[in-house]
Design a protein around this motif. Structure first.
Motif, PDB file in Angstrom:
ATOM      1  N   GLU A  88       5.516   0.255   2.112  1.00 53.36           N
ATOM      2  CA  GLU A  88       4.877   0.799   3.539  1.00 53.36           C
ATOM      3  C   GLU A  88       4.036   0.191   4.239  1.00 53.36           C
ATOM      4  N   ALA A  89       3.459  -0.991   3.793  1.00 53.21           N
ATOM      5  CA  ALA A  89       2.720  -1.983   4.519  1.00 53.21           C
ATOM      6  C   ALA A  89       3.822  -2.696   5.520  1.00 53.21           C
ATOM      7  N   GLU A  90       4.844  -3.224   4.650  1.00 50.84           N
ATOM      8  CA  GLU A  90       5.966  -4.027   5.690  1.00 50.84           C
ATOM      9  C   GLU A  90       6.562  -3.158   6.607  1.00 50.84           C
ATOM     10  N   LYS A  91       6.722  -1.846   6.240  1.00 49.25           N
ATOM     11  CA  LYS A  91       7.358  -1.046   7.137  1.00 49.25           C
ATOM     12  C   LYS A  91       6.722  -0.686   8.488  1.00 49.25           C
ATOM     13  N   ARG A  92       5.121  -0.856   8.155  1.00 51.69           N
ATOM     14  CA  ARG A  92       4.348  -0.784   9.527  1.00 51.69           C
ATOM     15  C   ARG A  92       4.179  -2.203  10.127  1.00 51.69           C
ATOM     16  N   GLY A  93       4.904  -2.979   9.743  1.00 54.30           N
ATOM     17  CA  GLY A  93       4.798  -4.487  10.357  1.00 54.30           C
ATOM     18  C   GLY A  93       3.427  -5.003   9.883  1.00 54.30           C
ATOM     19  N   LEU A  94       2.979  -4.633   8.713  1.00 48.50           N
ATOM     20  CA  LEU A  94       1.718  -5.407   8.287  1.00 48.50           C
ATOM     21  C   LEU A  94       2.309  -6.603   7.304  1.00 48.50           C
ATOM     22  N   LYS A  95       2.306  -7.656   7.676  1.00 47.49           N
ATOM     23  CA  LYS A  95       3.014  -8.856   7.320  1.00 47.49           C
ATOM     24  C   LYS A  95       2.184  -9.403   6.085  1.00 47.49           C
ATOM     25  N   GLN A  96       0.913  -9.217   6.328  1.00 45.31           N
ATOM     26  CA  GLN A  96      -0.099  -9.577   5.282  1.00 45.31           C
ATOM     27  C   GLN A  96      -0.725  -8.401   4.628  1.00 45.31           C
ATOM     28  N   GLN A  97      -0.717  -8.311   3.211  1.00 43.20           N
ATOM     29  CA  GLN A  97      -1.496  -7.589   2.487  1.00 43.20           C
ATOM     30  C   GLN A  97      -2.795  -8.330   1.815  1.00 43.20           C
ATOM     31  N   MET A  98      -3.644  -7.413   1.723  1.00 44.14           N
ATOM     32  CA  MET A  98      -4.952  -7.787   1.167  1.00 44.14           C
ATOM     33  C   MET A  98      -5.411  -6.866   0.347  1.00 44.14           C
ATOM     34  N   LEU A  99      -6.346  -7.498  -0.750  1.00 44.19           N
ATOM     35  CA  LEU A  99      -7.032  -6.587  -1.563  1.00 44.19           C
ATOM     36  C   LEU A  99      -8.093  -7.087  -2.353  1.00 44.19           C
ATOM     37  N   SER A 100      -9.073  -6.475  -2.723  1.00 46.45           N
ATOM     38  CA  SER A 100     -10.313  -6.873  -3.736  1.00 46.45           C
ATOM     39  C   SER A 100      -9.899  -6.450  -4.967  1.00 46.45           C
ATOM     40  N   ALA A 101      -9.640  -7.522  -5.962  1.00 48.62           N
ATOM     41  CA  ALA A 101      -9.006  -7.177  -7.245  1.00 48.62           C
ATOM     42  C   ALA A 101     -10.213  -7.293  -8.419  1.00 48.62           C
TER      43      ALA A 101
END
Length: 140
Positions: free
Chosen positions: A93-106
């Motif tokens: 879904e992130a990639e479909k929205r053009g969000l080439k970078q995904q971030m998270l606090s793990a």
């Protein structure tokens, strides 16, 4: 076991199920204070629900800036690739929205899981809600 599937959820219509899972995992199990669990970001996020058959067993959310969070799977379904299915749907879904970078606090104990999905640690360890975390980033 029925097959696991993930769908985009509606924060309004699916609120009870999203809350039930997050309350069980974060508030009851991990003692995260409710005031830290629920925030204004929920209204703007894309939410995901994982199901076994018709029963919701996991959730995640994607913020407009590419942050992924609130990844949670009910205890009885852990180790069954539910988290993988949730993360794959969220990344897609992130990639479909053009969000080439995904971030998270793990949570530190979960970093090997996220590393398998292509995330890399980009911070020192820090405490969030009293739980050790690190920031991680994945570039598509």
């Amino acid at each position: 076991m029925n097959s696991i599937h993930v769908r985009v959820a509606d924060w309004q219509k699916d609120n009870a199920e999203l809350r039930r899972i997050r309350e069980a995992v974060f508030i009851a199990e991990q003692s995260v204070p409710p005031e830290l669990e629920w925030d204004a970001d929920d209204a703007d996020a894309v939410h995901f629900l994982a199901y076994e058959g018709d029963f919701p067993i996991g959730t995640a959310r994607l913020l407009p800036d590419g942050h992924i969070g609130r990844v949670s799977v009910l205890k009885d379904w852990r180790g069954l690739k539910v988290g993988d299915a949730l993360m794959q749907a969220t990344i897609l879904e992130a990639e479909k929205r053009g969000l080439k970078q995904q971030m998270l606090s793990a949570q530190v104990h979960a970093t090997p899981f996220y590393e398998r999905l292509g995330f890399k640690i980009v911070s020192d360890e820090f405490l969030e809600a009293g739980i050790p975390h690190v920031d991680m980033v994945r570039v598509s």
